[in-house]
Scaffold this motif. Structure first.
Motif, PDB file in Angstrom:
ATOM      1  N   ASN A  66       4.295   2.705 -12.474  1.00  0.00           N
ATOM      2  CA  ASN A  66       3.855   4.209 -12.944  1.00  0.00           C
ATOM      3  C   ASN A  66       2.530   4.335 -13.398  1.00  0.00           C
ATOM      4  N   ASN A  67       1.373   3.569 -12.665  1.00  0.00           N
ATOM      5  CA  ASN A  67       0.006   3.721 -13.004  1.00  0.00           C
ATOM      6  C   ASN A  67      -0.919   3.708 -12.051  1.00  0.00           C
ATOM      7  N   GLU A  68      -0.476   4.236 -10.829  1.00  0.00           N
ATOM      8  CA  GLU A  68      -1.151   4.020  -9.565  1.00  0.00           C
ATOM      9  C   GLU A  68      -2.491   5.395  -9.767  1.00  0.00           C
ATOM     10  N   ALA A  69      -2.020   6.081 -10.318  1.00  0.00           N
ATOM     11  CA  ALA A  69      -3.125   7.374 -10.393  1.00  0.00           C
ATOM     12  C   ALA A  69      -4.303   6.759 -11.422  1.00  0.00           C
ATOM     13  N   GLY A  70      -3.912   6.108 -12.371  1.00  0.00           N
ATOM     14  CA  GLY A  70      -4.765   5.406 -13.275  1.00  0.00           C
ATOM     15  C   GLY A  70      -5.623   4.354 -12.744  1.00  0.00           C
ATOM     16  N   LEU A  71      -4.914   3.553 -11.798  1.00  0.00           N
ATOM     17  CA  LEU A  71      -5.742   2.372 -11.236  1.00  0.00           C
ATOM     18  C   LEU A  71      -6.607   3.163 -10.207  1.00  0.00           C
TER      19      LEU A  71
ATOM     20  N   ARG B  74       2.265   9.584  -0.805  1.00  0.00           N
ATOM     21  CA  ARG B  74       1.974   9.721  -2.226  1.00  0.00           C
ATOM     22  C   ARG B  74       1.161   8.779  -2.737  1.00  0.00           C
ATOM     23  N   GLN B  75       1.467   7.485  -2.692  1.00  0.00           N
ATOM     24  CA  GLN B  75       0.824   6.397  -3.209  1.00  0.00           C
ATOM     25  C   GLN B  75      -0.581   6.366  -2.848  1.00  0.00           C
ATOM     26  N   LEU B  76      -1.041   6.349  -1.613  1.00  0.00           N
ATOM     27  CA  LEU B  76      -2.086   6.490  -1.020  1.00  0.00           C
ATOM     28  C   LEU B  76      -3.178   7.433  -1.838  1.00  0.00           C
ATOM     29  N   GLY B  77      -2.494   8.509  -1.950  1.00  0.00           N
ATOM     30  CA  GLY B  77      -3.140   9.877  -2.724  1.00  0.00           C
ATOM     31  C   GLY B  77      -3.558   9.488  -4.221  1.00  0.00           C
ATOM     32  N   LEU B  78      -2.514   8.945  -4.693  1.00  0.00           N
ATOM     33  CA  LEU B  78      -2.838   8.379  -6.098  1.00  0.00           C
ATOM     34  C   LEU B  78      -3.836   7.541  -6.233  1.00  0.00           C
ATOM     35  N   LEU B  79      -3.889   6.559  -5.428  1.00  0.00           N
ATOM     36  CA  LEU B  79      -4.937   5.516  -5.562  1.00  0.00           C
ATOM     37  C   LEU B  79      -6.151   6.065  -4.980  1.00  0.00           C
ATOM     38  N   GLY B  80      -6.139   6.987  -4.360  1.00  0.00           N
ATOM     39  CA  GLY B  80      -7.626   7.640  -3.974  1.00  0.00           C
ATOM     40  C   GLY B  80      -8.347   6.712  -2.955  1.00  0.00           C
ATOM     41  N   LEU B  81      -7.322   5.697  -1.950  1.00  0.00           N
ATOM     42  CA  LEU B  81      -7.803   5.360  -0.950  1.00  0.00           C
ATOM     43  C   LEU B  81      -7.452   5.411   0.264  1.00  0.00           C
TER      44      LEU B  81
END
Length: 312
Positions: free
Chosen positions: A61-66, A127-134
């Motif tokens: 629950n911290n992928e956006a922060g990463l 979703r995860q790729l978007g949160l990571l910004g990669l």
């Protein structure tokens, strides 16, 4: 630490060549149990010290922060303020520099157990790729095998499509026991490149490690120090070895992993401990010291049993 010093430190970390030809830095930073805001300074600190491998997961629950940490530090492959400043200092093209820096960084994330399955995996990854910004992740992993609700073969099919599209470089699994690995292979015809398991001096999982080596699956250790419990293992064995080399007990355990060829992802939120956890290449264990740590193997895990646990 200067950028040059960080690059020098990063260069000391060996790369492990995986079965798919990709090379993963042997030492990474784990970010379990750090909240979304707290993970930002932790990751930024690690990158400044020379870490070039970050191990994340949807379940943390911290992928956006990463993702924010990577952007603010200029490691997400995009032209950020940090990259523009560095490019100006070096007199180079900012876009080219951004891509070069991203190529040097290994970012892992993992699929939630509740999102296993073909369609759900593909949706989760977006979703995860978007949160990571990669634009891509270096490794995507099935977090737990969930043998009581097996969906790994359908999940693997989706992950293989993501790999073929270039948005995932390496496919891995976590907590898979030999029976799980065999079932995955029998259903998909493919072994994972990496199996991330709980592994430390008092829980060495030798049968799992041997099976992985037999099938060219790299072993990656989480909880490499048993969440600190192994620092005092063996009635002072670790501490005595540390004193002989004038290093910390943590460095002794991590060096043991390094010499075993294991990929490690120690976690620390403190910059000085992060520095120590990366500073493992100025000493070596004697054969007797290594054997003494081998002898600490025991019957008790620090974490969860893969046969019954789910990280929803």
């Amino acid at each position: 630490m200067t950028v040059f010093a960080a690059e020098q430190q990063a260069a000391k970390v060996p790369g492990i060549v995986l079965s798919d030809g990709n090379v993963i830095p042997q030492v990474g930073l784990g970010v379990l149990r750090i909240d979304d805001e707290g993970v930002v300074p932790v990751v930024k600190s690690a990158l400044e010290l020379g870490y070039r491998h970050i191990d994340g997961a949807a379940g943390y629950n911290n992928e956006a922060g990463l993702g924010r940490a990577l952007a603010q530090s200029g490691w997400n492959g995009k032209v950020t303020d940090a990259v523009s400043k560095l490019a100006d200092e070096r007199g180079v093209d900012a876009q080219q520099l951004a891509q070069q820096r991203r190529a040097k960084l290994w970012v892992t994330t993992k699929l939630k157990d509740s999102e296993q399955g073909y369609d759900s995996c593909l949706c989760a990854f977006e979703r995860q790729l978007g949160l990571l910004g990669l634009d891509y992740v270096d490794m995507y992993m099935i977090h737990w095998p969930t043998p009581f609700d097996w969906r790994s073969s359908e999940t693997w099919r989706a992950m293989r499509e993501l790999q073929e599209s270039g948005r995932v470089r390496t496919l891995g699994v976590c907590n898979f026991m030999p029976a799980d690995l065999e079932r995955l292979y029998n259903e998909t015809g493919q072994w994972p490149a990496v199996n991330q398991i709980e592994l430390h001096p008092t829980w060495q999982q030798r049968e799992v490690v041997a099976f992985c080596k037999q099938h060219n699956i790299a072993v990656e250790a989480y909880s490499p120090m048993a969440r600190g419990a192994d620092l005092n293992a063996g009635d002072g064995t670790i501490e005595r070895i540390a004193a002989a080399h004038q290093v910390s007990p943590a460095q002794v355990i991590l060096r043991w992993h390094i010499e075993n060829g294991t990929i490690i992802i120690p976690k620390s939120v403190h910059a000085e401990r992060q520095r120590q956890n990366l500073d493992l290449f100025n000493f070596a264990l004697t054969p007797e010291e290594h054997a003494a740590i081998d002898a600490l193997d025991g019957p008790t895990r620090a974490g969860h049993d893969p046969a019954t646990f789910t990280y929803a």
